[in-house]
Motif scaffolding. Structure first.
Motif, PDB file in Angstrom:
ATOM      1  N   UNK A  20       0.829  -1.084  -0.148  1.00 26.46           N
ATOM      2  CA  UNK A  20       0.041  -0.068   0.073  1.00 26.46           C
ATOM      3  C   UNK A  20       0.767   1.234   0.013  1.00 26.46           C
ATOM      4  N   UNK A  21       2.234   1.234   0.063  1.00 19.65           N
ATOM      5  CA  UNK A  21       3.042   2.404   0.321  1.00 19.65           C
ATOM      6  C   UNK A  21       3.105   3.088  -1.016  1.00 19.65           C
ATOM      7  N   UNK A  22       3.894   4.275  -1.260  1.00 24.65           N
ATOM      8  CA  UNK A  22       3.646   4.967  -2.471  1.00 24.65           C
ATOM      9  C   UNK A  22       4.819   5.637  -2.573  1.00 24.65           C
ATOM     10  N   UNK A  23       5.754   5.475  -3.740  1.00 20.47           N
ATOM     11  CA  UNK A  23       7.047   6.141  -3.882  1.00 20.47           C
ATOM     12  C   UNK A  23       6.814   7.596  -4.389  1.00 20.47           C
ATOM     13  N   UNK A  24       7.943   8.274  -4.269  1.00 18.04           N
ATOM     14  CA  UNK A  24       8.037   9.717  -4.569  1.00 18.04           C
ATOM     15  C   UNK A  24       9.240   9.943  -5.310  1.00 18.04           C
ATOM     16  N   UNK A  25       9.105  10.461  -6.362  1.00 14.29           N
ATOM     17  CA  UNK A  25      10.379  10.963  -7.068  1.00 14.29           C
ATOM     18  C   UNK A  25      10.331  12.292  -7.531  1.00 14.29           C
ATOM     19  N   UNK A  26      11.380  13.131  -7.218  1.00 12.36           N
ATOM     20  CA  UNK A  26      11.430  14.656  -7.516  1.00 12.36           C
ATOM     21  C   UNK A  26      12.544  14.716  -8.307  1.00 12.36           C
ATOM     22  N   UNK A  34      14.685  10.333  -4.547  1.00  7.16           N
ATOM     23  CA  UNK A  34      13.483   9.351  -4.458  1.00  7.16           C
ATOM     24  C   UNK A  34      13.113   8.507  -3.415  1.00  7.16           C
ATOM     25  N   UNK A  35      12.028   8.294  -2.845  1.00  6.72           N
ATOM     26  CA  UNK A  35      11.806   7.525  -1.835  1.00  6.72           C
ATOM     27  C   UNK A  35      11.200   6.321  -2.307  1.00  6.72           C
ATOM     28  N   UNK A  94       5.267  10.403   4.143  1.00  4.32           N
ATOM     29  CA  UNK A  94       6.630  10.638   3.791  1.00  4.32           C
ATOM     30  C   UNK A  94       6.719  12.140   3.020  1.00  4.32           C
ATOM     31  N   UNK A  95       7.524  12.767   3.354  1.00  3.02           N
ATOM     32  CA  UNK A  95       7.897  14.180   2.663  1.00  3.02           C
ATOM     33  C   UNK A  95       9.234  14.166   2.012  1.00  3.02           C
ATOM     34  N   UNK A  96       9.242  14.216   0.655  1.00  7.37           N
ATOM     35  CA  UNK A  96      10.723  14.432   0.080  1.00  7.37           C
ATOM     36  C   UNK A  96      11.070  15.528  -0.674  1.00  7.37           C
ATOM     37  N   UNK A  97      12.233  15.925  -0.463  1.00  9.90           N
ATOM     38  CA  UNK A  97      12.554  17.312  -1.546  1.00  9.90           C
ATOM     39  C   UNK A  97      14.161  17.118  -1.900  1.00  9.90           C
ATOM     40  N   UNK A 115       4.945  13.997  -1.643  1.00  7.33           N
ATOM     41  CA  UNK A 115       4.687  13.131  -0.540  1.00  7.33           C
ATOM     42  C   UNK A 115       4.339  11.816  -1.115  1.00  7.33           C
ATOM     43  N   UNK A 116       4.680  10.778  -0.231  1.00  5.59           N
ATOM     44  CA  UNK A 116       4.533   9.527  -0.382  1.00  5.59           C
ATOM     45  C   UNK A 116       4.077   8.701   0.899  1.00  5.59           C
ATOM     46  N   UNK A 117       4.135   7.495   0.990  1.00  6.87           N
ATOM     47  CA  UNK A 117       3.591   6.697   2.189  1.00  6.87           C
ATOM     48  C   UNK A 117       4.620   5.424   2.428  1.00  6.87           C
TER      49      UNK A 117
END
Length: 118
Positions: A20-26, A34-35, A94-97, A115-117
């Motif tokens: 159920x998680x969610x990746x993040x790419x900036x 990337x998370x 989760x917050x990523x920058x 934001x991801x999870x």
């Protein structure tokens, strides 16, 4: 969802909370943060030989601005990639920058938070 149901749903080897998680790419032109929710990995990748490094920052426990706990990782030099494991409780936001990193290790020119999870 049970572990058996997860196997039948095509998520073999992944527990339901992980699925159920969610990746993040900036990804601005000069670098990437990337998370990856599979393993709670924060990745920094320096994409250019431009004298600017990459500072990736990830935060959770988002009661603060943007959070009260976190990790960061640095990549310096074209093609350099580094990874840190964050150890975030499952299901947390989760917050990523990503920021530019100067030669004297000062970060600046940061992206917005994304934001991801876990």
């Amino acid at each position: 969802m049970t572990a058996a149901a997860a196997l039948l749903a095509g998520t073999a080897g992944v527990w339901p909370a992980q699925a159920a998680g969610k990746d993040v790419v900036v990804s601005p032109a000069w670098g990437v943060a990337k998370f990856d929710h599979r393993g709670d990995k924060l990745i920094a990748w320096d994409k250019r030989a431009d004298g600017v490094g990459v500072y990736a920052q990830g935060m959770w426990n988002l009661g603060g601005e943007p959070g009260t706990e976190g990790d960061s990782v640095v990549a310096k030099g074209a093609g350099d990639m580094n990874i840190v494991r964050m150890h975030i409780p499952e299901g947390r936001k989760v917050a990523v920058r990503v920021c530019k990193l100067s030669r004297n290790d000062t970060f600046y020119g940061c992206s917005a938070w994304h934001y991801g999870r876990a």
